[in-house]
Design a protein around this motif. Structure first.
Motif, short mmCIF file in Angstrom:
data_model
loop_
_atom_site.label_atom_id
_atom_site.label_comp_id
_atom_site.label_asym_id
_atom_site.label_seq_id
_atom_site.Cartn_x
_atom_site.Cartn_y
_atom_site.Cartn_z
N ILE A 215 0.85 -1.18 0.00
CA ILE A 215 0.00 0.00 0.00
C ILE A 215 0.89 1.23 0.00
CG2 ILE A 215 -1.63 1.36 1.38
CD1 ILE A 215 -2.87 -1.28 2.31
N PHE A 216 0.56 2.22 -0.84
CA PHE A 216 1.38 3.42 -0.87
C PHE A 216 0.52 4.65 -1.15
CE2 PHE A 216 1.81 0.55 -4.41
CZ PHE A 216 1.56 1.30 -5.56
N TYR A 217 0.93 5.76 -0.52
CA TYR A 217 0.23 7.03 -0.64
C TYR A 217 1.11 8.11 -0.06
CZ TYR A 217 -0.91 6.60 4.38
OH TYR A 217 -0.83 6.48 5.74
N ARG A 218 0.62 9.31 0.03
CA ARG A 218 1.38 10.39 0.65
C ARG A 218 0.40 11.42 1.19
NH1 ARG A 218 2.90 15.11 -2.21
NH2 ARG A 218 5.05 14.86 -1.50
N LEU A 392 -3.09 0.37 -3.96
CA LEU A 392 -2.82 -1.01 -3.61
C LEU A 392 -2.11 -1.69 -4.78
CD1 LEU A 392 -3.22 -3.59 -1.85
CD2 LEU A 392 -5.51 -3.80 -2.87
N GLY A 393 -0.87 -2.11 -4.55
CA GLY A 393 -0.10 -2.77 -5.60
C GLY A 393 -0.76 -4.07 -6.02
N VAL A 421 -6.11 -8.06 0.95
CA VAL A 421 -5.48 -6.90 1.58
C VAL A 421 -6.40 -5.70 1.50
CG1 VAL A 421 -3.48 -5.36 1.59
CG2 VAL A 421 -3.18 -7.79 1.05
N GLY A 422 -7.02 -5.52 0.34
CA GLY A 422 -7.94 -4.40 0.19
C GLY A 422 -9.15 -4.49 1.10
N VAL A 423 -9.70 -5.69 1.25
CA VAL A 423 -10.84 -5.87 2.15
C VAL A 423 -10.42 -5.56 3.59
CG1 VAL A 423 -12.54 -7.48 3.06
CG2 VAL A 423 -11.93 -7.57 0.64
N ARG A 424 -9.26 -6.09 4.00
CA ARG A 424 -8.78 -5.80 5.35
C ARG A 424 -8.54 -4.32 5.55
NH1 ARG A 424 -5.28 -10.69 5.15
NH2 ARG A 424 -3.56 -9.33 4.57
#
Length: 436
Positions: A215-218, A392-393, A421-424
């Motif tokens: 997971i990545f963001y800023r 989400l990669g 992972v997305g659901v969690r």
């Protein structure tokens, strides 16, 4: 897992005194993860069904009906036709508390799929008056499935929830179709999606090429503001052998494209504010030996600074007019915003990082990734309430994300291993926000 499990564990912990303060009275991670695992076969089935039956923006009737039917089966309060085809599910917990929103988009693209999947799309739709192939080439099928899975898990914990979760299934994220004044997010907001109940925060995600499950963001500016640009060049038709007897819009068009490319590359510092100005379509002429009297261009402008964007638009319009005038032609220049800047609330971004790590695993969350010039109309929700949008990669196993098919490509696909992972991530971000 039944909804009684988290409740029972929480009661035992409170009785034993192991949860000494309200701040520690959190739903157990292991039990929630087990509940998520339990819904994953259905999540995968949803994703494949939506993938096989894609629908364009504001035409997501089958999709919306399926979403609404499942939310009703969970006992949620369901509102349909919010923003034409949008669906809203409201889960009111057993105890009073805060309100949080989770969002997924539903629309597909006019793309001919070339993935070779056994559930690949063969659907068609109408776009700009033409029949076109339609495919989920951006991953919205996965977004739908993951949010439905999260709704299923959270509904199973209804009695233990202190607060309300609003599930927003949004149409037309890819932009307003021709003739429509607003895209999906803006229209849903105009029709009251963030009222009664009013969320205090909103979270959303998007699958993109990346190491599977990361997971990545800023914080602050994460995804660019997006504008659609349309340019019409007017000249005078003539025989291809006598270009001097007309006004050659083909020659003008070539100069306009070069001018825009040079203007962006030579007047904007890319190290401070990434800027992309692309002319992507050109429509002119019907015969090889006739110079037409009109050429139509369209493109996209991606920016991170409003003042700089406004200045570039002003200079670009003036430059296009000057190029056209040099040939004796005229130009019509118009611009329309598709999405605002995705601006992640700083405080909420910092708070969310360990929550997402709880969902994805240690070392799998990067909360300081560089900005990206792709856009998202999730930004309009963030203009109303604090929010965080993250990526989400979802590249195939063993494939370098730098070389895996990008979103909007005919070959784009989602690694189904990352759906869990997305659901969690959805479940934990909602739960932990309500527990704050």
């Amino acid at each position: 897992m039944s909804s009684a499990a988290p409740k029972l564990l929480l009661a035992l912990a409170l009785a034993s005194g192991s949860l000494a303060t309200p701040a520690l009275a959190q739903a157990p991670t292991r039990e929630i993860s087990a509940a998520v695992e339990g819904v994953m076969p259905q999540v995968v089935a949803w994703r494949r069904d939506f993938h096989q039956h894609p629908e364009l923006g504001f035409a997501e009737t089958r999709t919306a009906a399926a979403v609404a039917e499942h939310l009703r089966s969970l006992g949620l309060e369901v509102r349909t036709e919010v923003g034409k085809t949008g669906v809203v599910g409201i889960l009111r917990g057993g105890r009073p508390g805060r309100t949080v929103a989770l969002r997924a988009d539903m629309d597909a693209l006019p793309v001919l799929e070339a993935t070779g999947l056994p559930f690949a799309s063969t659907a068609t739709g109408t776009y700009q008056g033409q029949t076109v192939p339609v495919a989920h080439a951006c991953g919205h099928d996965a977004h739908l499935a993951m949010l439905l899975g999260a709704a299923t898990v959270l509904a199973g914990m209804r009695e233990d929830l202190a607060g309300t979760v609003v599930f927003i299934f949004q149409p037309a994220e890819e932009g307003a179709p021709p003739g429509e004044p607003l895209g999906g997010a803006a229209l849903m907001i105009a029709e009251g999606v963030l009222k009664d109940p009013a969320p205090e925060a909103i979270f959303g995600l998007h699958v993109v090429p990346g190491v599977p499950g990361t997971i990545f963001y800023r914080p602050q500016g994460f995804m660019a503001a997006s504008d659609r640009v349309d340019i019409v060049i007017h000249g005078r038709q003539t025989h291809g052998a006598w270009p001097w007897k007309g006004i050659d819009v083909i020659a003008v068009t070539g100069q306009v494209i070069q001018t825009i490319n040079t203007l962006t590359a030579r007047t904007i510092d890319p190290t401070t504010t990434p800027t992309v100005f692309t002319i992507a379509t050109l429509d002119a002429g019907v015969r090889y030996n006739i110079i037409p009297d009109q050429a139509t261009l369209s493109g996209t402008l991606r920016t991170f600074d409003t003042a700089q964007r406004d200045d570039l638009v002003r200079r670009a319009e003036a430059a296009v007019d000057h190029v056209a005038a040099a040939y004796g032609a005229t130009a019509d220049f118009s611009i329309r915003q598709n999405a605002a800047l995705v601006y992640n609330d700083e405080g909420l971004s910092a708070w969310l990082a360990p929550v997402l790590e709880e969902a994805a695993g240690t070392g799998k969350v990067n909360a300081a990734t560089p900005p990206t010039t792709v856009a998202e109309d999730f930004s309009y929700f963030q203009r109303e309430i604090p929010g965080v949008f993250y990526h989400l990669g979802a590249s195939p196993d063993g494939v370098d994300p730098a070389t895996s098919a990008p979103n909007h490509s005919p070959q784009f696909d989602v690694n189904e291993k990352v759906l869990v992972v997305g659901v969690r991530a959805h479940v934990f971000s909602a739960l932990r926000f309500l527990e704050r």
